[in-house]
Design an enzyme around this catalytic site. Structure first.
Site, PDB file in Angstrom:
ATOM      1  N   GLY A   1       0.813  -1.092   0.153  1.00 56.37           N
ATOM      2  CA  GLY A   1      -0.045  -0.148  -0.034  1.00 56.37           C
ATOM      3  C   GLY A   1       0.844   1.389  -0.164  1.00 56.37           C
ATOM      4  O   GLY A   1       1.977   1.312  -0.548  1.00 56.37           O
TER       5      GLY A   1
ATOM      6  N   GLY B   1       3.943   0.344   2.444  1.00 60.98           N
ATOM      7  CA  GLY B   1       4.724  -0.769   1.960  1.00 60.98           C
ATOM      8  C   GLY B   1       5.318  -0.626   0.642  1.00 60.98           C
ATOM      9  O   GLY B   1       6.592  -0.770   0.545  1.00 60.98           O
TER      10      GLY B   1
ATOM     11  N   PHE C   1       6.783   6.952   9.706  1.00 60.25           N
ATOM     12  CA  PHE C   1       6.199   8.435   9.752  1.00 60.25           C
ATOM     13  C   PHE C   1       6.224   9.329   8.528  1.00 60.25           C
ATOM     14  O   PHE C   1       5.871  10.287   8.614  1.00 60.25           O
ATOM     15  CB  PHE C   1       7.523   9.188  10.854  1.00 60.25           C
ATOM     16  CG  PHE C   1       7.468   8.502  12.213  1.00 60.25           C
ATOM     17  CD1 PHE C   1       6.539   8.750  13.305  1.00 60.25           C
ATOM     18  CD2 PHE C   1       8.591   7.577  12.491  1.00 60.25           C
ATOM     19  CE1 PHE C   1       6.633   8.100  14.439  1.00 60.25           C
ATOM     20  CE2 PHE C   1       8.426   7.004  13.898  1.00 60.25           C
ATOM     21  CZ  PHE C   1       7.669   7.395  14.834  1.00 60.25           C
ATOM     22  N   LEU C   2       6.268   8.648   7.260  1.00 57.48           N
ATOM     23  CA  LEU C   2       6.254   9.361   6.183  1.00 57.48           C
ATOM     24  C   LEU C   2       4.807  10.296   6.046  1.00 57.48           C
ATOM     25  O   LEU C   2       4.021   9.453   6.372  1.00 57.48           O
ATOM     26  CB  LEU C   2       6.343   8.526   4.974  1.00 57.48           C
ATOM     27  CG  LEU C   2       5.333   7.578   4.537  1.00 57.48           C
ATOM     28  CD1 LEU C   2       4.236   7.741   4.046  1.00 57.48           C
ATOM     29  CD2 LEU C   2       6.189   6.247   3.693  1.00 57.48           C
TER      30      LEU C   2
ATOM     31  N   LEU D   1       1.663   6.405  17.810  1.00 61.96           N
ATOM     32  CA  LEU D   1       0.249   6.976  18.124  1.00 61.96           C
ATOM     33  C   LEU D   1       0.338   8.270  18.689  1.00 61.96           C
ATOM     34  O   LEU D   1      -0.322   9.190  18.443  1.00 61.96           O
ATOM     35  CB  LEU D   1      -0.510   6.184  19.174  1.00 61.96           C
ATOM     36  CG  LEU D   1      -0.726   4.610  18.698  1.00 61.96           C
ATOM     37  CD1 LEU D   1      -1.444   3.903  19.750  1.00 61.96           C
ATOM     38  CD2 LEU D   1      -1.812   4.921  17.465  1.00 61.96           C
TER      39      LEU D   1
ATOM     40  N   CYS E   1      -4.708   8.215   8.738  1.00 58.49           N
ATOM     41  CA  CYS E   1      -3.968   8.026   9.862  1.00 58.49           C
ATOM     42  C   CYS E   1      -4.736   8.739  11.045  1.00 58.49           C
ATOM     43  O   CYS E   1      -4.818   7.985  12.150  1.00 58.49           O
ATOM     44  CB  CYS E   1      -2.462   8.336   9.905  1.00 58.49           C
ATOM     45  SG  CYS E   1      -1.781   7.340   8.785  1.00 58.49           S
TER      46      CYS E   1
ATOM     47  N   LYS F   1      -5.207  16.077   0.850  1.00 62.58           N
ATOM     48  CA  LYS F   1      -4.234  17.162   0.658  1.00 62.58           C
ATOM     49  C   LYS F   1      -3.594  17.041  -0.466  1.00 62.58           C
ATOM     50  O   LYS F   1      -4.003  16.266  -1.514  1.00 62.58           O
ATOM     51  CB  LYS F   1      -3.232  16.705   1.998  1.00 62.58           C
ATOM     52  CG  LYS F   1      -2.186  15.478   1.521  1.00 62.58           C
ATOM     53  CD  LYS F   1      -1.307  15.276   2.689  1.00 62.58           C
ATOM     54  CE  LYS F   1      -0.181  15.896   2.731  1.00 62.58           C
ATOM     55  NZ  LYS F   1       1.047  15.243   3.520  1.00 62.58           N
TER      56      LYS F   1
HETATM   57  P1  NAD Z   1      -2.839   0.471   2.414  1.00 64.67           P
HETATM   58  O1  NAD Z   1      -4.475   0.027   2.706  1.00 64.67           O
HETATM   59  O2  NAD Z   1      -2.525   1.216   1.463  1.00 64.67           O
HETATM   60  O3  NAD Z   1      -2.339  -0.764   2.250  1.00 64.67           O
HETATM   61  C1  NAD Z   1      -2.206  -2.063   3.043  1.00 64.67           C
HETATM   62  C2  NAD Z   1      -2.258  -3.182   2.024  1.00 64.67           C
HETATM   63  O4  NAD Z   1      -2.208  -4.568   2.674  1.00 64.67           O
HETATM   64  C3  NAD Z   1      -3.351  -3.306   1.060  1.00 64.67           C
HETATM   65  O5  NAD Z   1      -2.918  -3.451  -0.155  1.00 64.67           O
HETATM   66  C4  NAD Z   1      -3.919  -4.597   1.331  1.00 64.67           C
HETATM   67  O6  NAD Z   1      -4.469  -5.438   0.257  1.00 64.67           O
HETATM   68  C5  NAD Z   1      -2.761  -5.518   1.933  1.00 64.67           C
HETATM   69  N1  NAD Z   1      -3.168  -6.570   2.875  1.00 64.67           N
HETATM   70  C6  NAD Z   1      -4.263  -6.780   3.866  1.00 64.67           C
HETATM   71  N2  NAD Z   1      -4.017  -7.702   4.559  1.00 64.67           N
HETATM   72  C7  NAD Z   1      -3.129  -8.468   3.739  1.00 64.67           C
HETATM   73  C8  NAD Z   1      -2.839 -10.009   3.851  1.00 64.67           C
HETATM   74  N3  NAD Z   1      -3.190 -10.639   5.000  1.00 64.67           N
HETATM   75  N4  NAD Z   1      -1.724 -10.367   3.177  1.00 64.67           N
HETATM   76  C9  NAD Z   1      -1.456  -9.572   2.015  1.00 64.67           C
HETATM   77  N5  NAD Z   1      -1.578  -8.191   1.922  1.00 64.67           N
HETATM   78  C10 NAD Z   1      -2.575  -7.817   2.921  1.00 64.67           C
HETATM   79  O7  NAD Z   1      -2.583   0.584   3.853  1.00 64.67           O
HETATM   80  P2  NAD Z   1      -1.442   1.830   4.086  1.00 64.67           P
HETATM   81  O8  NAD Z   1      -1.786   3.236   3.870  1.00 64.67           O
HETATM   82  O9  NAD Z   1      -0.017   1.550   3.563  1.00 64.67           O
HETATM   83  O10 NAD Z   1      -1.262   1.707   5.728  1.00 64.67           O
HETATM   84  C11 NAD Z   1      -0.698   0.409   6.324  1.00 64.67           C
HETATM   85  C12 NAD Z   1      -0.398   0.675   7.803  1.00 64.67           C
HETATM   86  O11 NAD Z   1       0.521   1.656   7.800  1.00 64.67           O
HETATM   87  C13 NAD Z   1      -1.535   1.109   8.511  1.00 64.67           C
HETATM   88  O12 NAD Z   1      -1.553   0.410   9.822  1.00 64.67           O
HETATM   89  C14 NAD Z   1      -1.523   2.555   8.590  1.00 64.67           C
HETATM   90  O13 NAD Z   1      -2.049   3.061   9.786  1.00 64.67           O
HETATM   91  C15 NAD Z   1       0.154   2.605   8.720  1.00 64.67           C
HETATM   92  N6  NAD Z   1       0.631   3.944   8.250  1.00 64.67           N
HETATM   93  C16 NAD Z   1       0.138   4.594   7.204  1.00 64.67           C
HETATM   94  C17 NAD Z   1       0.513   5.915   6.580  1.00 64.67           C
HETATM   95  C18 NAD Z   1       0.235   6.407   5.588  1.00 64.67           C
HETATM   96  O14 NAD Z   1       0.612   7.553   5.082  1.00 64.67           O
HETATM   97  N7  NAD Z   1      -0.436   6.006   4.696  1.00 64.67           N
HETATM   98  C19 NAD Z   1       1.718   6.375   7.243  1.00 64.67           C
HETATM   99  C20 NAD Z   1       2.128   5.619   8.465  1.00 64.67           C
HETATM  100  C21 NAD Z   1       1.713   4.621   8.961  1.00 64.67           C
HETATM  101  C1  UDX Z   2       0.491  11.915   8.785  1.00 62.86           C
HETATM  102  C2  UDX Z   2       1.698  12.256   9.351  1.00 62.86           C
HETATM  103  O1  UDX Z   2       2.083  13.808   9.408  1.00 62.86           O
HETATM  104  C3  UDX Z   2       2.792  11.321   9.232  1.00 62.86           C
HETATM  105  O2  UDX Z   2       3.901  11.299   9.937  1.00 62.86           O
HETATM  106  C4  UDX Z   2       2.206   9.751   9.444  1.00 62.86           C
HETATM  107  O3  UDX Z   2       3.185   8.805   9.064  1.00 62.86           O
HETATM  108  C5  UDX Z   2       0.919   9.647   8.643  1.00 62.86           C
HETATM  109  O4  UDX Z   2      -0.102  10.581   9.019  1.00 62.86           O
HETATM  110  P1  UDX Z   2      -0.389  12.327   6.382  1.00 62.86           P
HETATM  111  O5  UDX Z   2      -1.757  12.228   6.686  1.00 62.86           O
HETATM  112  O6  UDX Z   2       0.100  11.580   4.972  1.00 62.86           O
HETATM  113  O7  UDX Z   2       0.797  11.967   7.451  1.00 62.86           O
HETATM  114  O8  UDX Z   2      -0.378  13.918   6.129  1.00 62.86           O
HETATM  115  P2  UDX Z   2      -0.085  15.187   6.797  1.00 62.86           P
HETATM  116  O9  UDX Z   2       0.547  16.105   6.012  1.00 62.86           O
HETATM  117  O10 UDX Z   2       0.199  14.912   8.093  1.00 62.86           O
HETATM  118  O11 UDX Z   2      -1.505  15.833   6.718  1.00 62.86           O
HETATM  119  C6  UDX Z   2      -2.966  15.345   7.460  1.00 62.86           C
HETATM  120  C7  UDX Z   2      -3.909  16.320   7.291  1.00 62.86           C
HETATM  121  O12 UDX Z   2      -3.726  17.622   7.936  1.00 62.86           O
HETATM  122  C8  UDX Z   2      -4.484  16.601   5.853  1.00 62.86           C
HETATM  123  O13 UDX Z   2      -5.727  16.556   5.502  1.00 62.86           O
HETATM  124  C9  UDX Z   2      -3.671  18.119   5.897  1.00 62.86           C
HETATM  125  O14 UDX Z   2      -4.344  18.773   4.864  1.00 62.86           O
HETATM  126  C10 UDX Z   2      -4.091  18.598   7.347  1.00 62.86           C
HETATM  127  N1  UDX Z   2      -3.229  19.573   7.674  1.00 62.86           N
HETATM  128  C11 UDX Z   2      -1.825  19.471   7.899  1.00 62.86           C
HETATM  129  C12 UDX Z   2      -3.871  20.761   8.275  1.00 62.86           C
HETATM  130  O15 UDX Z   2      -4.972  20.940   8.093  1.00 62.86           O
HETATM  131  N2  UDX Z   2      -2.965  21.819   8.545  1.00 62.86           N
HETATM  132  C13 UDX Z   2      -1.779  21.730   8.756  1.00 62.86           C
HETATM  133  O16 UDX Z   2      -1.239  22.756   9.234  1.00 62.86           O
HETATM  134  C14 UDX Z   2      -1.003  20.380   8.334  1.00 62.86           C
END
Ligand code: NAD
Ligand code: UDX
Length: 480
Positions: free
Chosen positions: A10, A13, A158-159, A217, A272, A335
């Site tokens: 996702g 990953g 943390f991206l 968290l 998130c 965003k």
């Molecule tokens: P996502 O939905 O984009 O990707 C998750 C993927 O996992 C999906 O493609 C799904 O098909 C796959 N999947 C689910 N169960 C599976 C299994 N049993 N075997 C193989 N594949 C499986 O989610 P994401 O945004 O990449 O987030 C993943 C995790 O990382 C979450 O816990 C999220 O909170 C965390 N996270 C997300 C972000 C972000 O910016 N999106 C940042 C930091 C942490």
């Molecule tokens: C967030 C965290 O920043 C990142 O570290 C974590 O790994 C995943 O969750 P993300 O959700 O991708 O990242 O984007 P972020 O830039 O944090 O923005 C989140 C939301 O807050 C967006 O809707 C953005 O528009 C809003 N935002 C951000 C504001 O409204 N004001 C701000 O000053 C900053």
């Protein structure tokens, strides 16, 4: 050659593994997923996610030391280090529904790892999980793993989306938590050695497992709290004539506060913040800390308030009725620089406008019509449950027009709502927009990207979050 397998291709990953492959040519990285279309997209010219700079990274290493596959079991069995980056959504039913993290996907991945493993493994929590998840995962692995040694690490990500490549190239820190045993410490060092290919050693922090899990968290809660704090101030600014941008600048100059994450908006979105804070709230409640739970819950409550406050401003300013009026929505992504719509404030705002019977026309440069339809017809929290994705129901989604051009969206509209801060909206020909709108023509800027004075000169009635109210908006709002 060290072999890494990442379960979950996702937003996390895909980019994180692409960066490891880019920086570590001596490591083979395979990203696996149960979703065939997602893996097919990672193997194609149209990657499944839009992220500036990602195409180049993937194209450079794909087929060399970066692979995408649906053969989950094979690659898990062969790997030395397994990252688990699957969904950890909010539970939609049962105990903790609406707050607790649903670990169904995580647990099924862990059980599969235990089933197929024939050699010792390091299993890395990349997903954001509740504190103490590692303990539960450890139990599942060791009780089902046929005597194989598993070391569990927590390595939260943390991206931020839209800047993922930059964030991965130069992370503020990499956090690795593990057991305080010699084997746990050795596993921490093995993972730290991967990141040390490009991250300075002083930026690789090691802690115990629970600190690492909780830090993720806590970081999201602190970031979101800043946005809710400035958004709470934006309401007070509108009531008093203060300007939220000036207030944010003034307080951000204090080096103890700092200038980042003080941009007032229609509300935070993304996959998130809300999910992780609700999870934190639930953990506090389960640990007998209702006051702490209530404190963090307010961050989400203020965010909901900000979104409904915005809708109320639109309706209130337009004489308390938008029934049958065309409203253009510019921007649907949560965003700019991403096509991601998970928990975007645009969903709640659009649904709010539809409840008041507006005719909505939406434009976003990166979000497909199909995606918007799905978002507008889904139950709360359903989006993060890949197994339960519901078909788009015709109810509200059908009443919305989806267009490919911002000028088409705004043509014959009574009002324009800016909900994503895309750069192209800053550069629009607002005179042209005005000429083609019904008068009086309203602009509601939920991102504070336009200059209200310039638009007022053209003739618009302008509402910008947290800025002194347009006299027209003030007068009409007082009437309704
Ligand atoms: P996502 O939905 O984009 O990707 C998750 C993927 O996992 C999906 O493609 C799904 O098909 C796959 N999947 C689910 N169960 C599976 C299994 N049993 N075997 C193989 N594949 C499986 O989610 P994401 O945004 O990449 O987030 C993943 C995790 O990382 C979450 O816990 C999220 O909170 C965390 N996270 C997300 C972000 C972000 O910016 N999106 C940042 C930091 C942490
Ligand atoms: C967030 C965290 O920043 C990142 O570290 C974590 O790994 C995943 O969750 P993300 O959700 O991708 O990242 O984007 P972020 O830039 O944090 O923005 C989140 C939301 O807050 C967006 O809707 C953005 O528009 C809003 N935002 C951000 C504001 O409204 N004001 C701000 O000053 C900053």
């Amino acid at each position: 050659m060290v072999k890494i397998c990442c379960i979950g291709a996702g937003y996390v990953g895909g980019p994180t593994m692409a960066m490891i492959a880019l920086k570590c040519h001596d490591i083979e990285v395979v990203v696996v997923d149960i979703s065939k279309p997602r893996i097919a997209a990672w193997n194609s010219d149209e990657l499944p996610i839009y992220e500036p700079g990602l195409d180049e990274v993937v194209k450079e290493r794909r087929g060399k030391n970066l692979f995408f596959s649906t053969d989950v079991q094979k690659h898990v069995a062969e790997a030395d280090i397994i990252f688990v980056s699957v969904n950890t959504p909010t539970k939609t039913r049962g105990l903790g529904a609406g707050k607790a993290a649903d670990l169904t996907y995580w647990e099924s991945a862990a059980r599969m790892i235990a089933d197929v493993s024939k050699t010792d493994k390091i299993v890395v929590e990349k997903s954001t999980v509740p504190v103490k998840t590692a303990e539960a995962i450890e139990k599942i692995l060791t009780k089902n793993g046929h005597g194989i040694e598993f070391q569990i690490l927590s390595n939260p990500e943390f991206l931020a989306e839209g800047t993922a490549v930059e964030d991965l190239l130069k992370p503020d820190r990499v956090l690795i938590g593990g057991r305080e045993t010699p084997k746990g410490q050795a596993a921490i060092q093995a993972l730290a050695a991967v990141y040390a290919h490009w991250v300075p050693k002083e930026n690789i922090i090691t802690t115990n497992l629970w600190s690492a899990e909780l830090s993720k968290l806590a970081a999201n809660a602190f970031l979101a709290q800043r946005i809710s704090s400035i958004n709470a101030m934006s309401a007070l600014c509108e009531a008093t004539g203060a300007n939220v941008s000036e207030v944010a600048y003034a307080i951000g100059k204090d080096s103890r506060i700092g200038p980042k994450f003080l941009q007032s908006s229609v509300g935070f979105g993304g996959s998130c913040f809300q999910k992780d804070i609700l999870n934190l709230v639930y953990i506090c409640e389960c640990n007998g800390l209702p006051e702490v739970a209530a404190y963090w819950k307010q961050v989400v409550d203020i965010n909901d308030y900000q979104k409904s406050r915005f809708v109320n401003r639109v309706v209130g300013s337009m004489f308390n009725t938008i029934s049958g009026k065309k409203i253009a929505i510019l921007g649907f992504a949560f965003k700019k620089d991403t096509g991601d719509t998970r928990e975007t404030p645009a969903i709640d705002v659009t649904n709010g406008l539809l409840r008041d019977r507006a005719l909505v026309s939406v434009y976003d440069p990166q979000v497909t019509e199909e995606q918007m339809r799905r978002d507008l017809s889904q139950e709360k929290f359903a989006w993060d449950h890949p197994a339960h994705i519901q078909p788009a129901s015709p109810a509200s989604a059908q009443k919305v027009g989806y267009v490919m051009d911002p000028y088409q969206a705004t043509k014959d509209a009574h009002g324009v709502c800016i909900l994503t801060e895309w750069d192209e909206f800053k550069k629009m020909d607002w005179q042209k927009v005005y000429d083609n709108m019904v008068k009086p023509a309203f602009v509601f800027d939920g991102r504070n990207i336009i200059n209200p004075e310039e638009l007022r000169k053209i003739g618009f009635i302008v509402y910008s979050i947290g800025k002194p109210l347009d006299p027209f908006v003030k007068d009409v709002s007082a009437l309704v």
